[in-house]
Design a protein around this motif. Structure first.
Motif, PDB file in Angstrom:
ATOM      1  N   HIS A 293     -12.549  -2.961  -5.900  1.00  0.00           N
ATOM      2  CA  HIS A 293     -11.745  -2.539  -7.053  1.00  0.00           C
ATOM      3  C   HIS A 293     -12.427  -1.427  -7.847  1.00  0.00           C
ATOM      4  N   PHE A 294     -13.704  -1.158  -7.523  1.00  0.00           N
ATOM      5  CA  PHE A 294     -14.394  -0.038  -8.164  1.00  0.00           C
ATOM      6  C   PHE A 294     -14.062   1.290  -7.480  1.00  0.00           C
ATOM      7  N   THR A 295     -13.393   1.212  -6.341  1.00  0.00           N
ATOM      8  CA  THR A 295     -12.987   2.432  -5.639  1.00  0.00           C
ATOM      9  C   THR A 295     -11.560   2.788  -6.031  1.00  0.00           C
ATOM     10  N   PRO A 296     -11.195   4.060  -5.951  1.00  0.00           N
ATOM     11  CA  PRO A 296      -9.817   4.454  -6.298  1.00  0.00           C
ATOM     12  C   PRO A 296      -8.772   3.738  -5.441  1.00  0.00           C
ATOM     13  N   GLU A 297      -9.088   3.549  -4.152  1.00  0.00           N
ATOM     14  CA  GLU A 297      -8.126   2.900  -3.259  1.00  0.00           C
ATOM     15  C   GLU A 297      -7.917   1.437  -3.645  1.00  0.00           C
ATOM     16  N   GLY A 298      -9.035   0.739  -3.897  1.00  0.00           N
ATOM     17  CA  GLY A 298      -8.942  -0.672  -4.269  1.00  0.00           C
ATOM     18  C   GLY A 298      -8.232  -0.866  -5.591  1.00  0.00           C
ATOM     19  N   ALA A 299      -8.570  -0.028  -6.572  1.00  0.00           N
ATOM     20  CA  ALA A 299      -7.921  -0.123  -7.885  1.00  0.00           C
ATOM     21  C   ALA A 299      -6.428   0.155  -7.771  1.00  0.00           C
ATOM     22  N   SER A 300      -6.089   1.131  -6.936  1.00  0.00           N
ATOM     23  CA  SER A 300      -4.680   1.477  -6.744  1.00  0.00           C
ATOM     24  C   SER A 300      -3.914   0.318  -6.115  1.00  0.00           C
ATOM     25  N   GLU A 301      -4.534  -0.357  -5.137  1.00  0.00           N
ATOM     26  CA  GLU A 301      -3.860  -1.489  -4.492  1.00  0.00           C
ATOM     27  C   GLU A 301      -3.685  -2.650  -5.464  1.00  0.00           C
ATOM     28  N   LEU A 302      -4.692  -2.896  -6.295  1.00  0.00           N
ATOM     29  CA  LEU A 302      -4.581  -3.971  -7.283  1.00  0.00           C
ATOM     30  C   LEU A 302      -3.435  -3.706  -8.258  1.00  0.00           C
TER      31      LEU A 302
END
Length: 353
Positions: A301-310
């Motif tokens: 979730h610290f990555t842009p991809e992970g945050a975007s998916e959350l």
């Protein structure tokens, strides 16, 4: 002449670019579909080799398109014992036994597939829509005393809330159709009871907020009840979370919440519901909760991809969970195979409620 040659070359170049792009995207689509269906074929072969339910494999394959999960298997409580535990949980949460001998079980309108499933499993009852506190609910009504006695026999001895147990004892005083077994106050929840309870009165969501550039995420699992003793026993069973007064609820009707809001502790709920899956619309929230947990646990979730998916998952769940999403994803809607089971009460069409 020179100008016409330039035009001709441009047209030819454009033509070949278009042809290339067509074949390129066809390749991508073919590769994507081939990969997916190879996976599906492998799962089916595994199901034959290891006696997995093919229907569950199909359901998980469909869910996999929407939620990136690799380790979830949906199933319904097929045995009479499992079903009776789940039914008791539903009734302990939102069921009523009237003194005139009727059973009423209320459901959120998003749980229409669950009401249909319950109606099918019982084989009796009438589904009606009601409005309470300006909210639309769905109610399953069973008012034939013979059918009611069969259902009460299923749940007798498994009731865990004083409210439903009191309803039961009041009915027995008026209609002594059977003896009422004591209230179950044990801490053994290793069955489908809690799954049914959460289906009707639980919530599996995640809280997210921005703190500067950082995305803060934490689970928000909750069960709401007017009485706290049952919540205290659930808390003792899991050994995590706490029971709190619901400050947001109408003060006229005091309610309590059992809550888990720690990433470290939410796996207790995930593990339980992995063993005894939810059947209502909260199943969709649970699946996204599993995925959110995977992302946060891996610190993605610290990555842009992970945050975007959350953030995208948040937009599909909780209060944002729409009936269309439920219809697209929910196994009880996807698969008619899950309905192929004999009803608990077998009656002629002419004598049904």
């Amino acid at each position: 002449m020179l100008f016409s040659q330039i035009i001709f070359k441009a047209v030819v170049r454009t033509f070949w670019i278009i042809i290339f792009n067509i074949f390129y995207y066809l390749y991508i689509i073919f590769h994507f579909l081939l990969t997916k269906y190879i996976i599906f074929l492998c799962l089916c072969i595994l199901s034959l080799c290891f006696f997995y339910e093919p229907d569950a494999i199909l359901i998980n394959f469909i869910l996999m398109d929407h939620v990136s999960l690799s380790n979830f298997k949906f199933r319904v409580p097929m045995t009479k014992e499992d079903f009776s535990s789940w039914l008791t949980g539903c009734m302990d949460a939102d069921g009523h036994i009237t003194r005139d001998g009727s059973i009423l079980i209320d459901f959120n309108r998003k749980n229409s597939m669950l009401v249909n499933y319950l109606h099918m499993r019982l084989g009796v009852g009438e589904i009606i829509s009601i409005e309470t506190d300006r909210k639309l609910h769905i109610r399953l009504v069973i008012d034939d005393l013979e059918h009611v006695s069969i259902i009460l026999d299923l749940i007798n001895g498994q009731i865990r809330t004083e409210r439903l147990h009191t309803d039961f004892t009041h009915l027995i005083r008026v209609n002594p159709i059977m003896s009422c077994k004591p209230l179950d106050t044990s801490l053994n929840f290793d069955n489908y009871w809690l799954s049914g309870f959460i289906d009707c009165d639980g919530s599996v969501q995640w809280f997210m907020s921005k703190f500067g550039e950082k995305l803060v995420c934490k689970p928000n699992f909750k069960i709401t009840q007017a009485s706290h003793p049952i919540l205290n026993r659930i808390q003792s069973y899991f050994g995590v979370g706490g029971v709190y007064l619901n400050a947001n609820h109408d003060r006229e009707y005091r309610c309590y919440d059992y809550r888990i809001s720690s990433v470290r502790d939410i796996h207790h709920i995930h593990n339980y519901l992995g063993k005894y899956p939810l059947l209502g619309f909260q199943l969709i929230n649970y699946l996204f909760s599993l995925r959110n947990y995977e992302i946060v646990k891996s610190k993605a979730h610290f990555t842009p991809e992970g945050a975007s998916e959350l953030i995208e998952n948040k937009s599909k769940t909780g209060n944002s969970l729409t009936l269309d999403t439920i219809k697209t994803l929910h196994p009880l809607i996807i698969s008619s195979e899950l309905y192929k089971v004999d009803p608990i009460i077998k009656v002629n069409d002419a004598s049904k409620d």
